[in-house]
Write a protein that holds these residues in place. Structure first.
Motif, mmCIF file in Angstrom:
data_model
loop_
_atom_site.group_PDB
_atom_site.id
_atom_site.type_symbol
_atom_site.label_atom_id
_atom_site.label_comp_id
_atom_site.label_asym_id
_atom_site.label_seq_id
_atom_site.Cartn_x
_atom_site.Cartn_y
_atom_site.Cartn_z
ATOM 1 N N VAL A 357 32.599 -25.515 26.011
ATOM 2 C CA VAL A 357 33.575 -25.965 27.005
ATOM 3 C C VAL A 357 32.914 -26.137 28.370
ATOM 4 O O VAL A 357 31.835 -25.595 28.635
ATOM 5 C CB VAL A 357 34.752 -24.967 27.128
ATOM 6 N N GLU A 358 33.603 -26.903 29.209
ATOM 7 C CA GLU A 358 33.203 -27.032 30.612
ATOM 8 C C GLU A 358 34.452 -26.936 31.473
ATOM 9 O O GLU A 358 35.462 -27.587 31.195
ATOM 10 C CB GLU A 358 32.469 -28.342 30.875
ATOM 11 N N LEU A 359 34.384 -26.097 32.506
ATOM 12 C CA LEU A 359 35.522 -25.840 33.372
ATOM 13 C C LEU A 359 35.173 -26.234 34.810
ATOM 14 O O LEU A 359 34.039 -26.045 35.246
ATOM 15 C CB LEU A 359 35.909 -24.355 33.353
ATOM 16 N N ARG A 360 36.168 -26.761 35.523
ATOM 17 C CA ARG A 360 35.997 -27.062 36.950
ATOM 18 C C ARG A 360 36.991 -26.224 37.760
ATOM 19 O O ARG A 360 38.190 -26.255 37.504
ATOM 20 C CB ARG A 360 36.221 -28.542 37.229
ATOM 21 N N ALA A 368 33.806 -18.342 40.523
ATOM 22 C CA ALA A 368 33.400 -19.684 40.953
ATOM 23 C C ALA A 368 34.030 -20.035 42.285
ATOM 24 O O ALA A 368 35.081 -19.501 42.661
ATOM 25 C CB ALA A 368 33.797 -20.723 39.905
ATOM 26 N N THR A 369 33.379 -20.958 42.991
ATOM 27 C CA THR A 369 33.912 -21.530 44.218
ATOM 28 C C THR A 369 34.599 -22.843 43.881
ATOM 29 O O THR A 369 34.191 -23.544 42.945
ATOM 30 C CB THR A 369 32.774 -21.769 45.225
ATOM 31 N N ALA A 370 35.626 -23.199 44.609
ATOM 32 C CA ALA A 370 36.363 -24.435 44.360
ATOM 33 C C ALA A 370 35.407 -25.613 44.213
ATOM 34 O O ALA A 370 34.518 -25.811 45.044
ATOM 35 C CB ALA A 370 37.353 -24.690 45.498
ATOM 36 N N GLY A 371 35.576 -26.387 43.139
ATOM 37 C CA GLY A 371 34.735 -27.545 42.870
ATOM 38 C C GLY A 371 33.574 -27.259 41.944
ATOM 39 O O GLY A 371 32.983 -28.198 41.379
ATOM 40 N N ASP A 372 33.227 -25.986 41.776
ATOM 41 C CA ASP A 372 32.130 -25.631 40.876
ATOM 42 C C ASP A 372 32.518 -25.920 39.430
ATOM 43 O O ASP A 372 33.686 -25.820 39.044
ATOM 44 C CB ASP A 372 31.793 -24.138 40.970
ATOM 45 N N THR A 373 31.511 -26.240 38.611
ATOM 46 C CA THR A 373 31.715 -26.346 37.169
ATOM 47 C C THR A 373 30.959 -25.227 36.473
ATOM 48 O O THR A 373 29.907 -24.793 36.943
ATOM 49 C CB THR A 373 31.242 -27.699 36.614
ATOM 50 N N PHE A 392 46.541 -21.290 37.406
ATOM 51 C CA PHE A 392 45.248 -21.425 36.748
ATOM 52 C C PHE A 392 44.151 -21.682 37.775
ATOM 53 O O PHE A 392 44.375 -22.339 38.788
ATOM 54 C CB PHE A 392 45.268 -22.585 35.742
ATOM 55 N N ALA A 393 42.961 -21.182 37.476
ATOM 56 C CA ALA A 393 41.822 -21.361 38.373
ATOM 57 C C ALA A 393 40.941 -22.537 37.976
ATOM 58 O O ALA A 393 40.157 -23.022 38.791
ATOM 59 C CB ALA A 393 40.977 -20.079 38.398
ATOM 60 N N PHE A 394 41.054 -22.984 36.708
ATOM 61 C CA PHE A 394 40.151 -24.023 36.209
ATOM 62 C C PHE A 394 40.900 -25.150 35.513
ATOM 63 O O PHE A 394 41.907 -24.917 34.832
ATOM 64 C CB PHE A 394 39.158 -23.438 35.190
ATOM 65 N N GLU A 395 40.382 -26.360 35.679
ATOM 66 C CA GLU A 395 40.776 -27.490 34.844
ATOM 67 C C GLU A 395 39.707 -27.695 33.783
ATOM 68 O O GLU A 395 38.521 -27.452 34.029
ATOM 69 C CB GLU A 395 40.915 -28.766 35.685
ATOM 70 N N MET A 396 40.125 -28.138 32.595
ATOM 71 C CA MET A 396 39.185 -28.320 31.490
ATOM 72 C C MET A 396 38.539 -29.699 31.557
ATOM 73 O O MET A 396 39.223 -30.718 31.518
ATOM 74 C CB MET A 396 39.899 -28.153 30.150
ATOM 75 N N GLY A 401 40.895 -24.538 26.509
ATOM 76 C CA GLY A 401 41.349 -23.553 27.473
ATOM 77 C C GLY A 401 42.603 -22.834 26.995
ATOM 78 O O GLY A 401 42.790 -22.594 25.801
ATOM 79 N N ILE A 402 43.496 -22.525 27.917
ATOM 80 C CA ILE A 402 44.706 -21.768 27.580
ATOM 81 C C ILE A 402 45.856 -22.676 27.161
ATOM 82 O O ILE A 402 46.560 -22.399 26.191
ATOM 83 C CB ILE A 402 45.126 -20.885 28.776
ATOM 84 N N ASP A 403 46.028 -23.799 27.879
ATOM 85 C CA ASP A 403 47.170 -24.671 27.579
ATOM 86 C C ASP A 403 46.757 -26.088 27.207
ATOM 87 O O ASP A 403 47.599 -26.986 27.169
ATOM 88 C CB ASP A 403 48.135 -24.706 28.766
ATOM 89 N N GLY A 404 45.484 -26.307 26.920
ATOM 90 C CA GLY A 404 45.001 -27.649 26.591
ATOM 91 C C GLY A 404 44.382 -28.368 27.764
ATOM 92 O O GLY A 404 43.540 -29.253 27.582
ATOM 93 N N ASP A 405 44.782 -28.000 28.985
ATOM 94 C CA ASP A 405 44.270 -28.649 30.192
ATOM 95 C C ASP A 405 43.653 -27.676 31.190
ATOM 96 O O ASP A 405 42.904 -28.103 32.069
ATOM 97 C CB ASP A 405 45.409 -29.408 30.904
ATOM 98 N N HIS A 406 43.995 -26.403 31.079
ATOM 99 C CA HIS A 406 43.555 -25.422 32.067
ATOM 100 C C HIS A 406 43.049 -24.147 31.391
ATOM 101 O O HIS A 406 43.427 -23.833 30.268
ATOM 102 C CB HIS A 406 44.714 -25.038 33.007
ATOM 103 N N ASP A 407 42.227 -23.420 32.138
ATOM 104 C CA ASP A 407 41.814 -22.074 31.747
ATOM 105 C C ASP A 407 41.788 -21.231 33.020
ATOM 106 O O ASP A 407 41.951 -21.742 34.125
ATOM 107 C CB ASP A 407 40.434 -22.093 31.078
ATOM 108 N N GLY A 408 41.603 -19.932 32.853
ATOM 109 C CA GLY A 408 41.522 -19.066 34.020
ATOM 110 C C GLY A 408 42.874 -18.699 34.579
ATOM 111 O O GLY A 408 43.204 -19.031 35.727
ATOM 112 N N LEU A 409 43.683 -18.029 33.773
ATOM 113 C CA LEU A 409 44.971 -17.526 34.269
ATOM 114 C C LEU A 409 44.692 -16.467 35.337
ATOM 115 O O LEU A 409 43.860 -15.582 35.150
ATOM 116 C CB LEU A 409 45.749 -16.917 33.104
ATOM 117 N N THR A 410 45.360 -16.577 36.477
ATOM 118 C CA THR A 410 45.028 -15.708 37.604
ATOM 119 C C THR A 410 46.277 -15.099 38.239
ATOM 120 O O THR A 410 47.332 -15.737 38.329
ATOM 121 C CB THR A 410 44.214 -16.485 38.661
#
Length: 442
Positions: A357-360, A368-373, A392-396, A401-410
């Motif tokens: 996977v790759e997260l932004r 991570a800092t905003a914009g980091d992958t 969520f903190a990340f887009e996929m 991820g968790i919901d198909g589009d995002h990961d990083g529940l915060t």
């Protein structure tokens, strides 16, 4: 440290058993063996560690990059590194065994199922060697290790059929002593189902350890190495869950944490409470097998309270599950978890995600800092029913991820992901930095 790769023709060919027998054979020949595993797996390396009596290095081009992979290799110790491949030699679009062998410039020995073949074993091996040329791959397939092969005429037929330039490195005899039970996510862990010592030693007698050691090569170094200090006895204190429910940890991650923080471990399923700490790391594992113990764990109660007060907490996969409101097994058993993240987690009979996977990062977060992958991998049989107020903190960029589009529940200063990341991603440096200062406020 010289190395060699044991690659399979396909998944399920018996690479792990062949690797363990070869580790034992090299040990019996007087070598100090550093085991390693191509790909992001946690389970096979646990078996390596039991036999080799040292942690197995994780080698994944996607998670670490070529330089990071080489650096991680050279952090090992010993005089011979034995790298177990993942799936078949050429399988995988992000980090195949062939990609790892190419990055490290190591020779490849092919594990071939010889249960019902002799000359066909040689033909299979030749095809794998020639494919490298036709596909433009710089892969050096130098020989075979015959899995499930009998001795006598069977072994001689395989050896005699091999073409010039391809060596026979022995065989792994068919025996029930060398079976490792499996379940969802893969084999049982090495500490749960170690191979029979007698069976492993008997198999090792049929492996040409000195021949393998003689062809092993020294890989290139990994560019500028990261500067790492020794273990800390001061600075931020990180509590790491370590038991049968939280057993998926890369050695490099623990090394990285220990180089920058004072690390203390605790076992939630054994009744340990959360130690006094400045931050918590909950690795992945099998919380679904320990729902009752976790539901009654004082550590999870304390974790819920401390997290609501702003204690930084990072949970990966199984750690995410333990941070949720509840966890329900595939059999319908439900237990209350730490209740930090707005999600109810349920296990399924089929895996829900399996991929690199790759997260932004969409905002500043613990790792991570905003914009980091960040690159990682996901493999889980659970799904999360998230609350309407979930953040969520990340887009996929790649993966589910968790919901198909995002990961990083915060929530608060807690982050839970289905993605596992490697220390080379920089995520754990960022995590420790967040404990030392005000760089992340949630």
């Amino acid at each position: 440290m010289n190395g060699v790769v044991l690659a399979g023709t396909k998944s399920g060919v018996g690479k792990t058993v062949a690797t363990l027998a070869t580790i034992r054979a090299l040990q019996d020949a007087g070598h100090e063996v550093q085991p390693a595993k191509a790909g992001p797996d946690f389970i096979d390396p646990s078996h390596h560690a039991v036999v080799a009596d040292r942690p197995s290095r994780t080698l994944d081009c996607w998670l670490e990059g070529t330089d990071g992979l080489r650096r991680n290799y050279h952090r090992g110790s010993g005089d011979v590194c034995l790298v177990e491949g993942v799936m078949g030699l050429y399988d995988g679009d992000c980090s195949s065994t062939a990609m790892v062998a190419d990055a490290l410039e190591l020779p490849v020995v092919l594990v071939v199922d010889a249960k019902a073949g002799m000359e066909s074993v040689a033909a299979t091996a030749l095809g794998f060697r020639e494919y490298a040329t036709t596909a433009g791959r710089d892969i050096d397939v130098v020989g075979v290790l015959a899995q499930r092969a009998h001795g006598g005429r069977h072994a001689e037929g395989i050896r005699d059929a091999l073409p010039d330039g391809m060596a026979y490195f022995g065989r792994i005899p068919p025996t029930p002593d060398l079976d490792i039970p499996d379940r969802h996510l893969g084999l049982h862990m090495g500490t749960e189902a170690p191979l029979s010592e007698d069976g492993l030693s008997a198999a090792a007698e049929h492996v040409d350890a000195e021949g393998l050691a003689a062809l092993a090569r020294e890989p290139p170094t990994g560019g500028d190495p990261r500067t790492e200090r020794g273990e800390h006895d001061h600075g931020p204190r990180v509590a790491v869950a370590e038991d049968a429910a939280f057993c998926f940890r890369y050695p490099a991650t623990m090394e990285r944490l220990r180089s920058r923080a004072d690390v203390v471990t605790f076992a939630p399923t054994a009744g340990d409470d959360l130690p006094d700490c400045d931050g918590v790391y909950l690795p992945g594992g099998y919380p679904e097998l320990h729902v009752e113990a976790l539901a009654g764990s004082p550590a999870l109660d304390t974790l819920g309270t401390r997290a609501s007060e702003g204690l930084p907490v990072l949970g990966e996969c199984g750690g995410l599950m333990a941070l949720a409101e509840s966890l329900t097994t595939a059999d319908g058993e439900t237990g209350a978890m730490a209740g930090v993240l707005p999600a109810e987690v349920r296990m399924h009979d089929r895996y829900q995600a399996l991929d690199h996977v790759e997260l932004r990062a969409t905002s500043d977060t613990l790792t991570a800092t905003a914009g980091d992958t960040q690159r990682g991998h996901e493999f889980h049989y659970s799904s999360a029913d998230i609350g309407r107020d979930a953040r969520f903190a990340f887009e996929m960029e790649r993966g589910d991820g968790i919901d198909g589009d995002h990961d990083g529940l915060t929530e608060y200063r807690t982050l839970g992901t289905y993605a596992h990341v490697h220390a080379e991603s920089g995520a754990f440096d960022r995590f420790v930095d967040a404990l030392d200062g005000d760089e992340y406020s949630g």
